[in-house]
Structures are given as C-alpha cells and as structure tokens.
Enzyme design. Structure first.
Site, PDB file in Angstrom:
ATOM      1  N   CYS A 259       0.811  -1.219   0.000  1.00 32.67           N
ATOM      2  CA  CYS A 259       0.000   0.000   0.000  1.00 32.67           C
ATOM      3  C   CYS A 259       0.848   1.274   0.000  1.00 32.67           C
ATOM      4  CB  CYS A 259      -0.933   0.027   1.213  1.00 32.67           C
ATOM      5  SG  CYS A 259      -1.846  -1.502   1.448  1.00 32.67           S
ATOM      6  N   HIS A 415      -3.111   7.171   6.688  1.00 33.89           N
ATOM      7  CA  HIS A 415      -3.390   5.995   5.859  1.00 33.89           C
ATOM      8  C   HIS A 415      -4.881   5.678   5.934  1.00 33.89           C
ATOM      9  CE1 HIS A 415      -2.356   2.496   3.583  1.00 33.89           C
ATOM     10  NE2 HIS A 415      -2.679   1.640   4.534  1.00 33.89           N
ATOM     11  N   HIS A 453      -9.558   2.377  -0.972  1.00 38.24           N
ATOM     12  CA  HIS A 453      -8.127   2.076  -0.908  1.00 38.24           C
ATOM     13  C   HIS A 453      -7.648   1.636  -2.283  1.00 38.24           C
ATOM     14  CE1 HIS A 453      -4.285   0.998   0.396  1.00 38.24           C
ATOM     15  NE2 HIS A 453      -4.556   0.266   1.463  1.00 38.24           N
TER      16      HIS A 453
END
Length: 615
Positions: A259, A415, A453
């Site tokens: 990520c 995040h 995401h």
C-alpha cells in the site's frame, strides 16, 4: 549545493475524477466551494463520463465509493465453476461428444468408442469429477470505482492492454501535459539520461489480459496468449510510460511496497534528484484491483467491508439499507477497507531546472522515509516501523522550516483504511509523535473515506489531495463517520467530520503497507517552497522565474480547457522513432542519439577516487 525536488506537474484519475488542476480534490470538498469552482469540477467530470454537465445528481452519484456497477461486473451473478463428483445411478452413464473435446488423458472409468468421424461415445463407469458452470453472489458490493462512463481503453489504441496499464498511460499523459511545457523542450534542457521514471503497481496486472487470464486459461478450457505473462508484470507501468509516452532512455526504477508503493517510487525519484543522477523524475503508480477474484481474496482475509458488516454497523438486517457510500469509515466503528482503482503521477524537477524553465511550483518533497517492522507475529499485523517513519518525517520538517511551523502549520494525511486495527494503531502512532514534538492538536485527514483504498496509488491520492488543500485552503473532513471510535488515541490529534479551513506549510503523507512496508513523506507547500528557493537563489532569480511561469501557466490552462471540453489527447506513441542502436554515435566520452538534443556523457563520477591515491 543540495537540490530540492520540486513538484511541477501532476495528473491521473481516481474515483473523484481527474487529478490535474485539482479537479479530483475539489470533488471531495464540493460542498465547501464557490459555485464557479463547483461548475468547473462538474464540467471536468462530465467530460470524463460522457454526460451533460446539467446532470449534476447523476454525476455525483456515479463518482466516489458506491455499489459496484453492473456494466463492470454483476456482483449478484459472478461466473464460477462448481466442483461436482458424479457417479452413475446404474451400471454406466453414456454421452456423445466431439473427439477433440476429450481430455488428453482419459479417466480410467471411461470407455470411448467412435460413432462417426469426429464424434465419439463415452461410457462412464465409477466416479468422475466435473466442473459445472454456475454463478455466485459477492459478499462485498462496494468499491471506489472510477467515474462511470470513463473508459481509458477508448482513448488510445489500447490493443488489449490490461486495465492497469491503460490507467498508467492516462495518468502519465495527464501529468506530463499539466506541466505546461512541451516535453521535447524539457528534454532538450537536460541530458537524456538525466530523466527517470519510477512507477509500478503493487499487485501487478490481474485482469483477463494479464495474469488472471494466464493463470485461469487452461482451467477454463482456453488458450494462453503471448501477452498475458509479459503485460502482467508489476513494473509494466514504468515500462509503458518509458516506451509509449516519453521515449525515455534515462533511469527507470519501479519499486513495490504494497500500500506504500507510490511513496517507494517517490523516494526513488526524490533521491535521484537530490543526488544529481536525475533532473526530471516521473513518479507514479497504477492499480486496477476491482475484480471478483481480488475482492474474494481480501474478503476471505477478513480485510474488506462486507455487506453483512455494513448492515451490522448500521443496525439493520435489510440489504437494501446497506450504505455503500459510507463503506469506508476511518477512525470510527468500522468493519474493513473498501477496494478502489486509480492512477497517480507527479513530475518532479530539481529546483534549478524548475526555475530556469519557469515551471509552475505546486510544492516540494524533501524526503521520504521507509522502515520495516522488525519481527512480526503475522505478516499482516502492524509493527514498530511506522513510528520511525512518521517521527523522521516530522523531524525533517522541523529541521528545515522550524519548530513553530511543525507545531502550528502542519497536518497529516493518514493511511486511514477503515479497519478496526488501523484506527487504533495509526491513531496511536500519530498521537505519540504529536506528543513528542509538542504538537497540541494535529489536524488529520483520511481521504479513503471518499475514494476507498487504491493500493499502490493510495499515497498518490494523498499527495494529489494535499496539493488541492494548499490550492483551496480546505482540509477534507472524514464525512462518512457519525462519531469517532472510543478506542482511538486523540489527545494530541484533531479529527473532524466536517471540512475545515486550514493554512499550512507542511504535510506528512503516511502509509502502512501490508507486510511491514511503512513509508512517510514530508511535503512542503508552494509558499514554503518559494521561501526556500529564495533563500538559495535570491530574489532576482525568483522574479525571473515568476515572469516565465506566467506564460507556462497559460499553456497549462489551455490543456485543462481541452480536457474539460473532451478534446485533449492522451499521449501514446507506438512504433515512434524507435532506435535499434545502429543510429547512435559513440566515442569514449559521450554517446549521441537521434532525436535528443544533448548527448549522454560517459564521464562517470566515482566516490572511490580518493582510494586510488592510496593503492
């Protein structure tokens, strides 16, 4: 003197729309903007989606996180095969089929006899295994899809490219054209080996034109194609940008970090500019993970927000009441992240080149910090590394701009995945760093609440949104949250559901990647960047830059106008000025290449020169 990596262009697309000129960011804060900017944003989205700008509700309803749309795939009827062992009810089961349909190795329980040319009878005795075509219903129906109607494959001769690579072509093209300076002019100002491209995906390409098709072909009775393996590689976004957008022969350095992948690529570009190895760095990522198999994998891990989880959060047993728009709820009571697709690219130049060219300055990135977690109980669990990266990024900001700037003029792009574990661990990290540096109330944004995401592109989304914050002075609220969870750490943090006006010079972009890939970038605003450049180069050089920058801004705005009107072209140069090597002119000091204004110097600096005097 040290070189500062300056952001001179950016582009791409995510569920909020086109990134360049802050259009995607403005979709996030649309209700806080004046009507003139709202209309400009709607025009940009309408051009992408093939809709009328007057269809406001339709445009808004088909952007950001939403229920997966049937023209992508039907979540209620996903094709699959069901394993079914069959045994004859009597002595044998017989059927007729074409001889060419028989398996290469016949089951022992089959007896085959020819009934006519090309056709055979099979008598089956005993148990045989069959795969029966059927469908299944996905337990996850929310995703951050690109604006409905946007089709990157239709913008250039895509030739069955995987969707992730289509997105990379679009994102890099958008970023390059947003600079407002012709690429050939930029290339003429530097040696061709002083350009670097740093881009990748985290999960590689996973649709039928790439790895998914490769791995499933034989199992589903199809043939493997010659492109599926090659185009599936995770480094292909860089390769495609080098070969078909820029014609780059300089450095190429795709990095992977789950990520945090965009920040891994950003660090590579930043370090090459700081060291002088590159003067222009194209940094990016592209990910297209919205397909049934990837969703199935993450859902099986318990990582995704499922329909059942959303219904439980909202206290309903009716699927029709599942609020897909609020599937991602960072730092609140939540049940998992929401998968999304995107591509993001930025154009970095060293400060001297940016000033010489009159490039627009959107900000700067002095460094990116990366640390692993150490020993882990589970590969997916968080660890110590993110404390290090956030603290280092904060320390660098304080070292350059001062303690007051960090304490009073900084914010964090968290995040913020929307998982129960992330809300506790990341809030603790940010809160402890804020305490350590004397930050009393650190503003925190979590834009995955809107976008989902996007895996490798997630921190690119953060950077694009940060540039928007500096342009508009509005920090997006965490609007999908009714209230923040009781178990998060907030004594020194400031979280808000509502958008907030903000005047900051420092942003920390934070990523906590699967497997312990932690990264945090320090980014400076355009105003802070200009102050640094004035301190290094002087007011006269800054004034000369500003005079040039006005003309560049006009050219950049022309591209934006074309994009909004739907007349801008994606850069794609297939079989264009291909060099085989015979056209090069070589000597022992340089190599000249047709089409490049400056030669490549072979004068290689070595850090080991002092050693030779002692040999």
């Amino acid at each position: 003197m040290a070189r500062l990596p300056v952001i001179t262009g950016f582009g791409g697309i995510n569920p909020a729309g086109r990134s360049s000129f802050h259009h995607g960011y403005r979709r996030l804060v649309l209700d806080a903007l004046p009507e003139s900017k709202v209309q400009r944003t709607l025009q940009s989205l309408a051009a992408l989606m093939g809709r009328s700008v007057h269809d406001r509700d339709d445009i808004l309803n088909h952007t950001l996180i939403r229920k997966i749309e049937r023209d992508w795939f039907d979540t209620e009827a996903i094709p699959c095969n069901r394993h079914m062992p069959l045994a004859p009810a009597e002595e044998a089961v017989s059927f007729v089929t074409r001889a060419r349909n028989l398996p290469e190795t016949l089951p022992e329980s089959w007896t085959v006899t020819e009934v006519e040319k090309g056709r055979v009878r099979v008598d089956m005795r005993g148990v045989s295994d069959f795969l029966v075509q059927t469908t299944r219903t996905s337990e996850v129906r929310a995703a951050g899809q690109l604006p409905s109607g946007f089709d990157p494959a239709a913008l250039y001769p895509s030739r069955n490219h995987p969707r992730g690579l289509q997105l990379a072509i679009y994102g890099a093209s958008d970023a390059i054209q947003s600079v407002g300076i012709e690429w050939q002019a930029l290339l003429s100002a530097v040696r061709p080996d002083q350009v670097g491209v740093y881009a990748s995906s985290a999960m590689a390409q996973l649709d039928d034109n790439s790895f998914a098709g490769l791995l499933s072909a034989r199992h589903s009775g199809k043939r493997v194609t010659s492109k599926q393996l090659a185009l599936g590689l995770a480094d292909m976004p860089s390769d495609f940008v080098n070969a078909y957008v820029l014609g780059n022969i300089g450095s190429t350095g795709p990095s992977l970090g789950a990520c945090a992948t965009f920040l891994y690529n950003l660090r590579a570009g930043v370090q090459d500019i700081r060291s002088g190895r590159a003067r222009i760095a194209i940094v990016g990522a592209a990910e297209a993970p919205i397909n049934p198999d990837v969703i199935d994998g993450y859902a099986t891990m318990g990582a995704l927000a499922t329909d059942a989880g959303l219904m439980k959060l909202d206290g309903t047993d009716r699927l029709s009441e599942a609020d897909y728009r609020r599937a991602c709820r960072p730092f609140a009571e939540n049940c998992g992240f929401t998968i999304a697709e995107a591509t993001q690219f930025v154009v970095l130049m060293d400060d001297e080149l940016a000033l010489e060219q009159g490039a627009m300055i959107y900000g700067s990135v002095p460094d990116v910090f990366i640390n692993a977690d150490g020993y882990k109980k589970s590969i997916s669990s968080p660890g110590a590394g993110n404390y290090l990266t956030v603290a280092k990024a904060a320390s660098l900001a304080r070292e350059i701009l001062g303690d007051t700037a960090l304490r009073e003029r900084s914010f964090v792009q968290a995040h913020g995945t929307g998982t129960p574990q992330n809300r506790v661990t990341e809030s603790h990290i940010l809160n402890e760093v804020a305490k350590a540096f004397g930050i009393g109330s650190w503003p925190v944004a979590a834009i995955k609440a809107y976008l989902g995401h996007t895996i490798s592109s997630a921190s690119g989304d953060q950077l694009a949104a940060t540039l928007g914050v500096w342009a508009e002075g509005i920090l997006p609220g965490i609007a999908t949250v009714s209230r923040f969870a009781d178990d998060i750490h907030t004594s020194n943090l400031s979280l808000s559901q509502a958008h907030r006006e903000i005047d900051c010079d420092i942003a920390l972009l934070n990523s906590k990647g699967f497997g312990g890939n932690n990264a945090t970038a320090t980014a400076f605003s355009p105003a802070a960047t200009r102050r640094l450049l004035e301190a290094k180069h002087g007011k006269r050089v800054l004034a000369q830059w500003q005079a040039k920058e006005e003309a560049v801004a006009v050219e950049a705005a022309r591209y934006d106008d074309k994009a909004i009107s739907g007349t801008a072209n994606v850069i794609y140069r297939f079989d264009h000025q291909v060099l085989s090597g015979e056209e090069l002119t070589l000597s022992d000091t340089e190599i000249s290449l047709p089409g490049y204004a400056q030669p490549v110097s072979l004068a290689v600096e070595t850090p080991y020169a002092d050693w030779l005097n002692k040999v």
